[in-house]
Design an enzyme around this catalytic site. Sequence first.
Site, PDB file in Angstrom:
ATOM      1  N   ASP A   3      41.216 -56.960   8.435  1.00 28.25           N
ATOM      2  CA  ASP A   3      39.980 -56.634   9.329  1.00 28.25           C
ATOM      3  C   ASP A   3      38.885 -56.439   8.332  1.00 28.25           C
ATOM      4  O   ASP A   3      39.056 -56.036   7.433  1.00 28.25           O
ATOM      5  CB  ASP A   3      40.561 -55.590  10.099  1.00 28.25           C
ATOM      6  CG  ASP A   3      39.853 -55.808  11.465  1.00 28.25           C
ATOM      7  OD1 ASP A   3      40.321 -56.072  12.473  1.00 28.25           O
ATOM      8  OD2 ASP A   3      38.603 -55.666  11.555  1.00 28.25           O
ATOM      9  N   THR A  36      42.601 -67.635  25.934  1.00 26.64           N
ATOM     10  CA  THR A  36      41.808 -66.750  27.020  1.00 26.64           C
ATOM     11  C   THR A  36      42.060 -67.666  28.342  1.00 26.64           C
ATOM     12  O   THR A  36      41.800 -68.818  28.093  1.00 26.64           O
ATOM     13  CB  THR A  36      40.668 -66.483  26.933  1.00 26.64           C
ATOM     14  OG1 THR A  36      40.090 -65.653  28.081  1.00 26.64           O
ATOM     15  CG2 THR A  36      39.540 -67.454  26.732  1.00 26.64           C
ATOM     16  N   SER A  76      31.367 -68.246  29.774  1.00 27.81           N
ATOM     17  CA  SER A  76      30.556 -67.544  28.659  1.00 27.81           C
ATOM     18  C   SER A  76      30.772 -68.232  27.300  1.00 27.81           C
ATOM     19  O   SER A  76      31.579 -69.148  27.040  1.00 27.81           O
ATOM     20  CB  SER A  76      31.021 -66.368  28.520  1.00 27.81           C
ATOM     21  OG  SER A  76      32.051 -66.176  27.468  1.00 27.81           O
ATOM     22  N   TYR A 103      31.415 -66.909  24.594  1.00 23.92           N
ATOM     23  CA  TYR A 103      32.503 -66.471  23.836  1.00 23.92           C
ATOM     24  C   TYR A 103      33.762 -67.312  24.419  1.00 23.92           C
ATOM     25  O   TYR A 103      34.765 -67.731  23.601  1.00 23.92           O
ATOM     26  CB  TYR A 103      32.816 -64.954  24.486  1.00 23.92           C
ATOM     27  CG  TYR A 103      34.381 -64.453  24.306  1.00 23.92           C
ATOM     28  CD1 TYR A 103      35.083 -64.547  23.173  1.00 23.92           C
ATOM     29  CD2 TYR A 103      35.069 -64.635  25.515  1.00 23.92           C
ATOM     30  CE1 TYR A 103      36.448 -64.291  23.236  1.00 23.92           C
ATOM     31  CE2 TYR A 103      36.484 -64.110  25.739  1.00 23.92           C
ATOM     32  CZ  TYR A 103      37.127 -64.114  24.326  1.00 23.92           C
ATOM     33  OH  TYR A 103      38.386 -64.098  24.258  1.00 23.92           O
ATOM     34  N   HIS A 104      33.873 -67.481  25.856  1.00 21.03           N
ATOM     35  CA  HIS A 104      34.925 -68.423  26.099  1.00 21.03           C
ATOM     36  C   HIS A 104      34.939 -69.567  25.618  1.00 21.03           C
ATOM     37  O   HIS A 104      35.921 -70.346  25.364  1.00 21.03           O
ATOM     38  CB  HIS A 104      35.237 -68.466  27.794  1.00 21.03           C
ATOM     39  CG  HIS A 104      35.683 -66.882  28.235  1.00 21.03           C
ATOM     40  ND1 HIS A 104      34.635 -66.065  28.757  1.00 21.03           N
ATOM     41  CD2 HIS A 104      36.674 -66.363  28.688  1.00 21.03           C
ATOM     42  CE1 HIS A 104      35.069 -64.962  29.356  1.00 21.03           C
ATOM     43  NE2 HIS A 104      36.444 -65.224  29.196  1.00 21.03           N
ATOM     44  N   LYS A 147      36.668 -70.246  22.417  1.00 18.26           N
ATOM     45  CA  LYS A 147      38.194 -70.160  22.643  1.00 18.26           C
ATOM     46  C   LYS A 147      38.538 -71.681  23.025  1.00 18.26           C
ATOM     47  O   LYS A 147      39.673 -72.220  22.502  1.00 18.26           O
ATOM     48  CB  LYS A 147      38.729 -69.022  23.456  1.00 18.26           C
ATOM     49  CG  LYS A 147      38.319 -67.948  23.262  1.00 18.26           C
ATOM     50  CD  LYS A 147      39.312 -67.394  22.011  1.00 18.26           C
ATOM     51  CE  LYS A 147      39.434 -65.799  21.958  1.00 18.26           C
ATOM     52  NZ  LYS A 147      40.334 -65.435  21.145  1.00 18.26           N
ATOM     53  N   THR A 154      31.496 -50.263  39.392  1.00 13.08           N
ATOM     54  CA  THR A 154      30.458 -51.521  39.231  1.00 13.08           C
ATOM     55  C   THR A 154      31.154 -52.987  39.516  1.00 13.08           C
ATOM     56  O   THR A 154      31.597 -53.491  38.925  1.00 13.08           O
ATOM     57  CB  THR A 154      30.014 -51.499  37.690  1.00 13.08           C
ATOM     58  OG1 THR A 154      31.290 -51.666  36.962  1.00 13.08           O
ATOM     59  CG2 THR A 154      29.316 -50.360  37.466  1.00 13.08           C
ATOM     60  N   GLU A 182      29.160 -66.620  37.630  1.00 11.63           N
ATOM     61  CA  GLU A 182      30.373 -67.190  37.835  1.00 11.63           C
ATOM     62  C   GLU A 182      30.702 -67.048  39.255  1.00 11.63           C
ATOM     63  O   GLU A 182      29.956 -66.424  40.179  1.00 11.63           O
ATOM     64  CB  GLU A 182      31.480 -66.034  37.110  1.00 11.63           C
ATOM     65  CG  GLU A 182      31.044 -64.424  37.852  1.00 11.63           C
ATOM     66  CD  GLU A 182      31.837 -63.472  37.279  1.00 11.63           C
ATOM     67  OE1 GLU A 182      32.661 -63.559  36.299  1.00 11.63           O
ATOM     68  OE2 GLU A 182      31.585 -62.236  37.740  1.00 11.63           O
TER      69      GLU A 182
HETATM   70  N1  USQ Z   1      33.805 -57.321  36.290  1.00 14.03           N
HETATM   71  C1  USQ Z   1      33.210 -56.579  37.458  1.00 14.03           C
HETATM   72  N2  USQ Z   1      32.761 -55.375  36.894  1.00 14.03           N
HETATM   73  C2  USQ Z   1      32.816 -54.702  35.787  1.00 14.03           C
HETATM   74  C3  USQ Z   1      33.154 -55.629  34.806  1.00 14.03           C
HETATM   75  C4  USQ Z   1      33.759 -56.739  35.075  1.00 14.03           C
HETATM   76  O1  USQ Z   1      33.008 -56.995  38.223  1.00 14.03           O
HETATM   77  O2  USQ Z   1      32.268 -53.684  35.351  1.00 14.03           O
HETATM   78  C5  USQ Z   1      34.220 -58.602  36.673  1.00 14.03           C
HETATM   79  C6  USQ Z   1      33.593 -59.840  35.905  1.00 14.03           C
HETATM   80  O3  USQ Z   1      32.265 -60.234  36.437  1.00 14.03           O
HETATM   81  C7  USQ Z   1      34.689 -60.678  35.833  1.00 14.03           C
HETATM   82  C8  USQ Z   1      35.963 -59.978  35.866  1.00 14.03           C
HETATM   83  O4  USQ Z   1      35.510 -58.481  36.276  1.00 14.03           O
HETATM   84  O5  USQ Z   1      34.798 -61.481  37.017  1.00 14.03           O
HETATM   85  C9  USQ Z   1      36.757 -59.703  34.537  1.00 14.03           C
HETATM   86  O6  USQ Z   1      35.560 -59.243  33.757  1.00 14.03           O
HETATM   87  P1  USQ Z   1      36.061 -58.422  32.064  1.00 14.03           P
HETATM   88  O7  USQ Z   1      34.994 -57.984  31.543  1.00 14.03           O
HETATM   89  O8  USQ Z   1      37.241 -57.496  32.625  1.00 14.03           O
HETATM   90  O9  USQ Z   1      36.644 -59.799  31.453  1.00 14.03           O
HETATM   91  P2  USQ Z   1      36.151 -61.142  30.652  1.00 14.03           P
HETATM   92  O10 USQ Z   1      34.643 -60.775  30.330  1.00 14.03           O
HETATM   93  O11 USQ Z   1      36.384 -62.142  31.381  1.00 14.03           O
HETATM   94  O12 USQ Z   1      36.643 -61.001  29.047  1.00 14.03           O
HETATM   95  C10 USQ Z   1      37.837 -60.158  28.851  1.00 14.03           C
HETATM   96  C11 USQ Z   1      37.935 -60.089  27.585  1.00 14.03           C
HETATM   97  C12 USQ Z   1      38.389 -61.324  26.695  1.00 14.03           C
HETATM   98  C13 USQ Z   1      39.357 -62.209  27.518  1.00 14.03           C
HETATM   99  C14 USQ Z   1      39.154 -62.354  29.002  1.00 14.03           C
HETATM  100  C15 USQ Z   1      40.429 -62.912  29.576  1.00 14.03           C
HETATM  101  O13 USQ Z   1      36.953 -59.173  26.910  1.00 14.03           O
HETATM  102  O14 USQ Z   1      38.600 -60.979  25.478  1.00 14.03           O
HETATM  103  O15 USQ Z   1      39.464 -63.413  26.726  1.00 14.03           O
HETATM  104  O16 USQ Z   1      38.992 -60.916  29.306  1.00 14.03           O
HETATM  105  S1  USQ Z   1      39.848 -63.727  30.967  1.00 14.03           S
HETATM  106  O17 USQ Z   1      38.941 -63.042  31.971  1.00 14.03           O
HETATM  107  O18 USQ Z   1      41.011 -64.389  31.776  1.00 14.03           O
HETATM  108  O19 USQ Z   1      39.144 -64.995  30.470  1.00 14.03           O
END
Ligand code: USQ
Length: 397
Positions: free
Chosen positions: A33, A159, A194, A196-197, A200, A268, A343
């Site tokens: 790391d 992801t 995003s 980031y996504h 991936k 939130t 989104e």
């Molecule tokens: N969300 C809220 N309120 C918050 C935080 C998030 O409503 O305070 C919502 C977001 O808008 C989203 C969902 O919750 O619709 C998930 O958000 P998240 O921040 O938990 O997840 P995400 O940004 O998608 O990313 C996380 C990890 C990432 C992983 C991904 C899997 O940070 O590394 O790849 O989850 S996935 O979401 O299936 O792509």
Amino acid sequence: MKMNALILGGDGYLGWPTAMHLSMKGHQVTVVDNYMRRNACTELDVGMLYPLPTLIERAKIWHEKTGLEIKVVIGDLTEPELMRSLFNGTLEYQWAIDQSYSGCPDTVFHYAEQPSAPYSLLNYKYANKTLSNNLLVTNNLMFALKDYSPETHVVHIGTMGEYGTPDIDIEEGWLDIEHKGRRDKFLFPRQASSLYHTTKIMDTDLMWFCVRMWGLRITDLMQGPVYGFETEESKVDDRLKTLFNYDEIFGTVINRFVVQAVSGYPLTVYGKGGQTRGYLNIKDTLQCVEKAAQCPAKAGELRIFNQIMETFSVNELAELTRKTGRNLGYEVEIQQLENPRKEAEEHYYNPTYQGLQEIGVEPHYLTEEVMASMFDCVSRYKDNIRHDVIFKGIKWG
Ligand code: USQ
């Protein structure tokens, strides 16, 4: 069978628990790391729930408490020579009981990526960091494997966000398509929400190319948001717990909601809260990567599993958090914020996720009891919680 495991990104939220888990099972473990995540947390002043010993300190504590060795390499895997040294034996361990080379790894767990969607959209500099880190590390790994160890199995964390939220069922990585009377199998269509996504998706394409060209063996795990921070191994010593972010940039939604509830910050919910994702307990991440490693992909195979255990909408998660909190005596409010992300807030979501259970993963589900144990753990650090980092409104647009 005992593995010689190399964990790229071994200081992270998932990398360190994986290292302890495999070490406890008797596998030989090396972690690498460059502290990218920790440094980003310091640079952006996002706070963490509790302080964290360095990776070397953690490896020493692990050794003191268990007698087991996790070898540590500190360095930047975007440097091709560092990546290559892990496979050709020219590396230096920053900490190890036995300084001799462990040998070429038979399994690589690849977590060495910038994991945050909001970070990748802060501005063009963070976008560049995300793109360059994530793609260079993966590319360096692919070439090191081709040149030194094509038989090594890679377990990569992808992801679920690669697929986005299509209006059709999501398959496990691949889709059979019939077109003008002919059939073929392709990667499932992907459309990330995003940058980031998107890296991936690019990883998957890069790995698929290398599998086709050089016969590499790769398992790509399409993981959903992970929650929790306690694992069997972290019980060995409190200082061994994994890092825990609850801020807007690095915190994931369930972890954030529990911290918000404990500290009296209204939950939130972004937008309408109908955003549905597949979730999993951190304990299940450990099971999934271990099971995937135990039955590796074949040479020339890019095997894809959807790594989730159940689905929830954001509103369902907020309700569960409120109910759990209230039963524990917390006053929990829910607020609907204007969504800083771009989104779909109401959408169809029906992913397939049988593959990992078919190879032996036994899911832990998010019950009120499980969430209550997170409340209990977070409440011990209540005084460290900073409200100023919970919501700043990092916008996609
Ligand atoms: N969300 C809220 N309120 C918050 C935080 C998030 O409503 O305070 C919502 C977001 O808008 C989203 C969902 O919750 O619709 C998930 O958000 P998240 O921040 O938990 O997840 P995400 O940004 O998608 O990313 C996380 C990890 C990432 C992983 C991904 C899997 O940070 O590394 O790849 O989850 S996935 O979401 O299936 O792509």
